[in-house]
Every structure is written in C-alpha cells, then in structure tokens.
Enzyme design. Structure first.
Site, PDB file in Angstrom:
ATOM      1  N   LYS A 112     -14.651 -34.298  32.311  1.00 46.76           N
ATOM      2  CA  LYS A 112     -15.446 -33.092  32.061  1.00 46.76           C
ATOM      3  C   LYS A 112     -16.691 -33.425  31.232  1.00 46.76           C
ATOM      4  O   LYS A 112     -17.083 -32.674  30.365  1.00 46.76           O
ATOM      5  CB  LYS A 112     -14.603 -32.010  31.382  1.00 46.76           C
ATOM      6  CG  LYS A 112     -13.392 -31.610  32.194  1.00 46.76           C
ATOM      7  CD  LYS A 112     -12.667 -30.397  31.671  1.00 46.76           C
ATOM      8  CE  LYS A 112     -12.536 -30.379  30.177  1.00 46.76           C
ATOM      9  NZ  LYS A 112     -12.008 -29.150  29.651  1.00 46.76           N
TER      10      LYS A 112
ATOM     11  N   GLN B 261     -24.936 -22.450  30.365  1.00 45.13           N
ATOM     12  CA  GLN B 261     -24.700 -22.962  29.020  1.00 45.13           C
ATOM     13  C   GLN B 261     -25.145 -24.401  28.782  1.00 45.13           C
ATOM     14  O   GLN B 261     -25.245 -24.826  27.637  1.00 45.13           O
ATOM     15  CB  GLN B 261     -23.206 -22.847  28.684  1.00 45.13           C
ATOM     16  CG  GLN B 261     -22.751 -21.409  28.612  1.00 45.13           C
ATOM     17  CD  GLN B 261     -21.333 -21.301  28.089  1.00 45.13           C
ATOM     18  OE1 GLN B 261     -20.780 -22.226  27.515  1.00 45.13           O
ATOM     19  NE2 GLN B 261     -20.741 -20.144  28.264  1.00 45.13           N
TER      20      GLN B 261
ATOM     21  N   TRP C 275      -4.716 -30.509  29.574  1.00 48.55           N
ATOM     22  CA  TRP C 275      -4.277 -31.859  29.925  1.00 48.55           C
ATOM     23  C   TRP C 275      -2.765 -31.939  30.030  1.00 48.55           C
ATOM     24  O   TRP C 275      -2.242 -32.808  30.709  1.00 48.55           O
ATOM     25  CB  TRP C 275      -4.859 -32.895  28.971  1.00 48.55           C
ATOM     26  CG  TRP C 275      -6.349 -32.919  29.086  1.00 48.55           C
ATOM     27  CD1 TRP C 275      -7.247 -32.836  28.084  1.00 48.55           C
ATOM     28  CD2 TRP C 275      -7.124 -32.981  30.284  1.00 48.55           C
ATOM     29  NE1 TRP C 275      -8.532 -32.834  28.593  1.00 48.55           N
ATOM     30  CE2 TRP C 275      -8.474 -32.924  29.942  1.00 48.55           C
ATOM     31  CE3 TRP C 275      -6.799 -33.060  31.644  1.00 48.55           C
ATOM     32  CZ2 TRP C 275      -9.506 -32.963  30.866  1.00 48.55           C
ATOM     33  CZ3 TRP C 275      -7.828 -33.083  32.581  1.00 48.55           C
ATOM     34  CH2 TRP C 275      -9.156 -33.043  32.189  1.00 48.55           C
TER      35      TRP C 275
ATOM     36  N   ASN D 183     -21.204 -21.200  35.014  1.00 51.32           N
ATOM     37  CA  ASN D 183     -21.112 -21.315  33.561  1.00 51.32           C
ATOM     38  C   ASN D 183     -21.894 -22.533  33.060  1.00 51.32           C
ATOM     39  O   ASN D 183     -22.618 -22.453  32.066  1.00 51.32           O
ATOM     40  CB  ASN D 183     -19.639 -21.401  33.146  1.00 51.32           C
ATOM     41  CG  ASN D 183     -19.470 -21.390  31.653  1.00 51.32           C
ATOM     42  OD1 ASN D 183     -20.034 -20.567  30.949  1.00 51.32           O
ATOM     43  ND2 ASN D 183     -18.692 -22.329  31.150  1.00 51.32           N
TER      44      ASN D 183
ATOM     45  N   PHE E  39     -22.857 -41.234  22.991  1.00 54.58           N
ATOM     46  CA  PHE E  39     -22.936 -42.161  24.120  1.00 54.58           C
ATOM     47  C   PHE E  39     -24.309 -42.240  24.761  1.00 54.58           C
ATOM     48  O   PHE E  39     -24.587 -43.170  25.493  1.00 54.58           O
ATOM     49  CB  PHE E  39     -21.838 -41.940  25.159  1.00 54.58           C
ATOM     50  CG  PHE E  39     -21.592 -40.529  25.614  1.00 54.58           C
ATOM     51  CD1 PHE E  39     -22.546 -39.796  26.284  1.00 54.58           C
ATOM     52  CD2 PHE E  39     -20.362 -39.952  25.388  1.00 54.58           C
ATOM     53  CE1 PHE E  39     -22.288 -38.510  26.716  1.00 54.58           C
ATOM     54  CE2 PHE E  39     -20.084 -38.666  25.827  1.00 54.58           C
ATOM     55  CZ  PHE E  39     -21.057 -37.942  26.499  1.00 54.58           C
TER      56      PHE E  39
ATOM     57  N   GLY F 141     -19.648 -42.357  17.816  1.00 52.34           N
ATOM     58  CA  GLY F 141     -20.985 -42.566  18.337  1.00 52.34           C
ATOM     59  C   GLY F 141     -21.412 -41.450  19.273  1.00 52.34           C
ATOM     60  O   GLY F 141     -20.641 -40.551  19.598  1.00 52.34           O
TER      61      GLY F 141
ATOM     62  N   ASP G 112     -16.259 -40.624  20.539  1.00 51.42           N
ATOM     63  CA  ASP G 112     -16.830 -39.281  20.402  1.00 51.42           C
ATOM     64  C   ASP G 112     -17.694 -39.233  19.149  1.00 51.42           C
ATOM     65  O   ASP G 112     -17.768 -40.205  18.385  1.00 51.42           O
ATOM     66  CB  ASP G 112     -15.733 -38.218  20.352  1.00 51.42           C
ATOM     67  CG  ASP G 112     -16.144 -36.935  21.088  1.00 51.42           C
ATOM     68  OD1 ASP G 112     -17.283 -36.460  20.876  1.00 51.42           O
ATOM     69  OD2 ASP G 112     -15.332 -36.420  21.875  1.00 51.42           O
TER      70      ASP G 112
ATOM     71  N   HIS H 107     -20.367 -32.994  34.237  1.00 48.33           N
ATOM     72  CA  HIS H 107     -20.742 -31.630  34.634  1.00 48.33           C
ATOM     73  C   HIS H 107     -21.612 -30.931  33.586  1.00 48.33           C
ATOM     74  O   HIS H 107     -22.203 -29.902  33.875  1.00 48.33           O
ATOM     75  CB  HIS H 107     -19.511 -30.795  34.995  1.00 48.33           C
ATOM     76  CG  HIS H 107     -18.705 -30.304  33.844  1.00 48.33           C
ATOM     77  ND1 HIS H 107     -17.759 -29.319  33.986  1.00 48.33           N
ATOM     78  CD2 HIS H 107     -18.663 -30.650  32.530  1.00 48.33           C
ATOM     79  CE1 HIS H 107     -17.193 -29.069  32.822  1.00 48.33           C
ATOM     80  NE2 HIS H 107     -17.719 -29.870  31.942  1.00 48.33           N
ATOM     81  N   ASP H 108     -21.715 -31.518  32.391  1.00 47.84           N
ATOM     82  CA  ASP H 108     -22.571 -30.968  31.337  1.00 47.84           C
ATOM     83  C   ASP H 108     -24.051 -31.345  31.496  1.00 47.84           C
ATOM     84  O   ASP H 108     -24.896 -30.783  30.799  1.00 47.84           O
ATOM     85  CB  ASP H 108     -22.131 -31.475  29.957  1.00 47.84           C
ATOM     86  CG  ASP H 108     -20.835 -30.857  29.482  1.00 47.84           C
ATOM     87  OD1 ASP H 108     -20.426 -29.809  30.008  1.00 47.84           O
ATOM     88  OD2 ASP H 108     -20.220 -31.438  28.563  1.00 47.84           O
TER      89      ASP H 108
END
Length: 193
Positions: A100, A154, A12, A150, A85, A83, A58, A103-104
């Site tokens: 990001k 994963q 960042w 990836n 989400f 929390g 988070d 994309h998970d």
C-alpha cells in the site's frame, strides 16, 4: 498516529498471509518492508517464513511507535531502520515489500522509488507489491475503484491495474513479473532483479 497504525493490524490479520503466500518467498532470507508502519505485515511474514528476517523501514516517529507499541523486544527476527525512502538510503535486502505504498504516488514518484529499490536490491532478489488491483478495463472491483477515488482526493496517487504496476516495475529494471490475485482486498505483484 497510534490509531492509524493499530487500524492496519486487522487488515493484515485478514489479508497478510494471503499476499505473503501468493508466491513462495522462502528463498528470500533478508526482507525489507518499506513503509512497514506498525509491523503487522512483518509479523505475518516471519510467522509464515521463520527463516527470514524483516527490517521495517519507516519514518523515525513511526519506528518509535512501532517499537514501543507493536513489536515486542524479544522478537529478534524483526529490526527497524529509520528514514524517508525518497530522501535517504535504502538498506540492502533480498526482497523488498511495498505494501500500500505505490498507490499513494504518481507514476513519476513510483518510478523513482522503484529504481532506488532496484539499485539497493541484491542480485537475484525482488520486490513484492501489495496493492488492491483494478481490473484491466478499470471496471472494478468496486471497492478498489472507491479506494482509487480516495487516493486521487487525498494523495498524489491512484489504484492501478496489474499491467500498470508491471510497466512501472519493468521501467525500474525488474523482470519476471508475476501477478497473483488473492480473491481478497489486496493482491500481490512480484518482480525479480
């Protein structure tokens, strides 16, 4: 976990300002960074937009580490909300940053999360997606293609094109979707409520 969170800071430092300045976000005063981790992007955000506040949302253990290691107590423009989400409520905000995150997840989970964000979002607000965008024909960029492989190995997710993210945002009720490529690793997609 500390090493992973600390590893996001240099990313960042290089890309944060570019994705946050891709659009004029100054009208948004109340921002929620979903899955904001150690807060590196939140720090960039309050630096670039000093009249805004950012809530880092988070998991409890991530928030604890962020408070102890990364966000100084005197930084009053950054707050925390613990929390999950997918399972807990999302605080109301004018702008949500999902950096990001999508994309998970597979498309169904993305639609579920974006619908939840849309419901919590104040009228006139929006959502900023920060992701590494594939070309529309998925021919590159090479680094994004490697990230996508990836993600497939994963997680449940994958990297997507701007059109694919726009479709997910539209399905959740967001409109006026704009895409800005930064020329760096991460790009920005803004949808409005």
């Amino acid at each position: 976990m500390l090493k992973i969170m600390a590893g996001q800071n240099p990313i960042w430092g290089k890309c944060g300002r570019d994705v946050l300045a891709a659009f004029d976000l100054s009208p948004f005063r109340q921002i929620c960074d979903l899955g904001g981790g150690g807060g590196a992007l939140a720090r960039e955000c309050v630096s670039l937009y000093p009249n805004s506040t950012v809530t880092i949302y988070d998991l409890p253990k991530v928030v604890q580490v962020a408070k102890e290691q990364f966000i100084p107590p005197e930084e009053h423009r950054i707050a925390f909300y613990e929390g999950d989400f997918f399972n807990d409520s999302i605080p109301e905000a004018e702008l949500y940053i999902l950096s990001k995150i999508l994309h998970d997840w597979d498309d169904d989970k993305c639609r579920q999360l974006l619908a939840k964000v849309h419901k919590a979002c104040k009228p006139g607000g929006g959502v900023l997606l920060v992701e590494s965008l594939l070309n529309e024909d998925k021919s590159g960029p090479l680094e994004t293609q490697l990230y996508s492989m990836n993600m497939l190995v994963q997680t449940e997710g994958k990297e997507r094109t701007a059109a694919e993210y726009s479709k997910l945002l539209g399905a959740a009720g967001f409109g006026e979707i704009q895409v800005k490529r930064t020329g760096k690793l991460y790009d920005a997609v803004l949808g409005r409520k």
